[in-house]
Write a protein that holds these residues in place. Structure first.
Motif, short mmCIF file in Angstrom:
data_model
loop_
_atom_site.label_atom_id
_atom_site.label_comp_id
_atom_site.label_asym_id
_atom_site.label_seq_id
_atom_site.Cartn_x
_atom_site.Cartn_y
_atom_site.Cartn_z
N ALA A 61 0.93 -1.50 -0.08
CA ALA A 61 -0.28 0.08 0.13
C ALA A 61 1.12 1.42 -0.28
O ALA A 61 2.32 1.01 0.58
CB ALA A 61 -1.13 0.00 0.87
N ALA A 62 0.62 2.29 -0.96
CA ALA A 62 1.24 3.37 -0.99
C ALA A 62 0.72 4.08 -0.26
O ALA A 62 -0.78 4.55 0.11
CB ALA A 62 1.24 4.15 -2.50
N ALA A 63 1.84 4.61 0.53
CA ALA A 63 1.44 6.03 1.16
C ALA A 63 0.41 7.34 0.03
O ALA A 63 -0.55 8.11 0.49
CB ALA A 63 2.98 7.30 1.36
N LEU A 64 0.95 7.35 -0.74
CA LEU A 64 0.18 8.55 -1.66
C LEU A 64 -0.22 8.24 -3.02
O LEU A 64 0.66 7.68 -3.52
CB LEU A 64 0.80 9.68 -1.89
CG LEU A 64 -0.15 10.69 -1.89
CD1 LEU A 64 -1.01 11.32 -0.71
CD2 LEU A 64 0.91 12.07 -2.36
N THR A 65 -1.39 8.10 -3.76
CA THR A 65 -1.99 7.41 -5.33
C THR A 65 -1.72 8.72 -5.76
O THR A 65 -2.96 9.03 -5.49
CB THR A 65 -2.28 6.62 -5.14
OG1 THR A 65 -2.21 5.24 -4.51
CG2 THR A 65 -2.31 6.05 -6.53
N ILE A 66 -1.30 9.51 -7.03
CA ILE A 66 -1.19 10.29 -7.97
C ILE A 66 -1.89 9.08 -9.50
O ILE A 66 -1.34 8.70 -9.46
CB ILE A 66 -0.18 11.46 -8.37
CG1 ILE A 66 0.23 11.79 -6.83
CG2 ILE A 66 -0.56 12.31 -9.70
CD1 ILE A 66 0.94 12.57 -7.25
N LEU A 67 -2.94 9.36 -9.89
CA LEU A 67 -2.72 9.53 -10.94
C LEU A 67 -2.74 10.68 -12.32
O LEU A 67 -3.86 11.38 -11.64
CB LEU A 67 -4.99 8.84 -11.30
CG LEU A 67 -5.36 8.72 -12.16
CD1 LEU A 67 -4.44 7.22 -13.35
CD2 LEU A 67 -6.95 8.13 -11.65
#
Length: 257
Positions: A61-67
């Motif tokens: 699991a990522a600390a943050l996800t950007i699309l």
């Protein structure tokens, strides 16, 4: 055509036994059972092949996800994806991209690959890119959606209205962020606590609050589409995109560090 003798049973086998053997051979084999797939802790969305496959390899699991989002998902949004990944992956940030009308399965054109390498992306990561459709699970998973133009921002918000406050064109985000100092962004994050998503959400609110403090022409919030155009247009598109990504990186680092 086979003779009648060819259709009969071999010596020593009765016709009843021969029919049973033929029926057994004609029945399709049962598919092998697949092992159960546990995605509870994968931090990863599985997409069917017709949507372009998985957005990224399975990872914690990522600390943050950007699309990042554009039209075909072969020029602008994958360039933004691979550049942000090179800059932010060490922070545990996951970045992926998609297209509103994706050319599913297509890679980045040669001029885009060259620009990616020149700007610091991992050439192998850029070369491995395959376009995929923008679908709701990708939006639901994203802490920040950066579109390449206003039409894509509108598309995202129509698909999932609750992503309105998390969706910006990349140049719009940069314009708004330019009036928010790193210290102010970090203070907003610190006030939200330790959770990465909470910290980043607080910084996004601070960025959105900069509306009205900056002046800009609407068209300046778009990154020009270079698809099937000259290398000069590719360079102009990257010249609009890369400085905007500098601001994205600054804000993300302020939120997470």
């Amino acid at each position: 055509m086979n003779s009648p003798r060819d259709d009969g049973p071999p010596p020593g086998v009765s016709r009843r036994e021969w029919r049973k053997m033929q029926q057994s051979a004609a029945e399709p084999a049962a598919p092998a059972a697949e092992p159960p797939h546990d995605t509870r802790d994968s931090g990863h969305i599985s997409l069917p092949d017709f949507l372009g496959g998985d957005p990224s390899p399975a990872a914690p699991a990522a600390a943050l996800t950007i699309l990042t989002v554009c039209t075909g998902n072969i020029c602008r949004s994958p360039l933004a994806e691979v550049l942000l990944r090179a800059r932010l992956e060490s922070l545990g940030v996951r970045v992926h991209s998609a297209g509103t009308h994706a050319l599913v399965g297509h890679g980045m054109p040669e001029p885009a690959l060259e620009l990616a390498a020149q700007a610091g992306a991992d050439p192998s990561t850029a070369a491995a890119h395959l376009a995929r459709y923008l679908v709701e699970p990708l939006l639901a998973d994203a802490d920040l959606v950066l579109t390449m133009a206003r039409e894509h921002r509108s598309h995202v918000v129509k698909m999932m209205p609750n992503r309105l406050r998390r969706t910006f064109t990349v140049r719009e985000f940069a314009r708004l962020a330019s009036t928010l100092s790193t210290e102010a962004a970090r203070a907003a994050a610190d006030a939200a606590g330790e959770n990465p998503q909470d910290r980043f959400a607080a910084v996004l609110r601070a960025v959105a609050e900069q509306r009205g403090l900056t002046q800009g022409v609407a068209e300046d919030d778009d990154v020009v589409d270079p698809y099937r155009r000259s290398r000069e247009t590719y360079a102009r598109s990257a010249g609009q995109l890369v400085p905007a990504l500098d601001e994205v990186e600054r804000i993300v680092r302020a939120a997470l560090t």
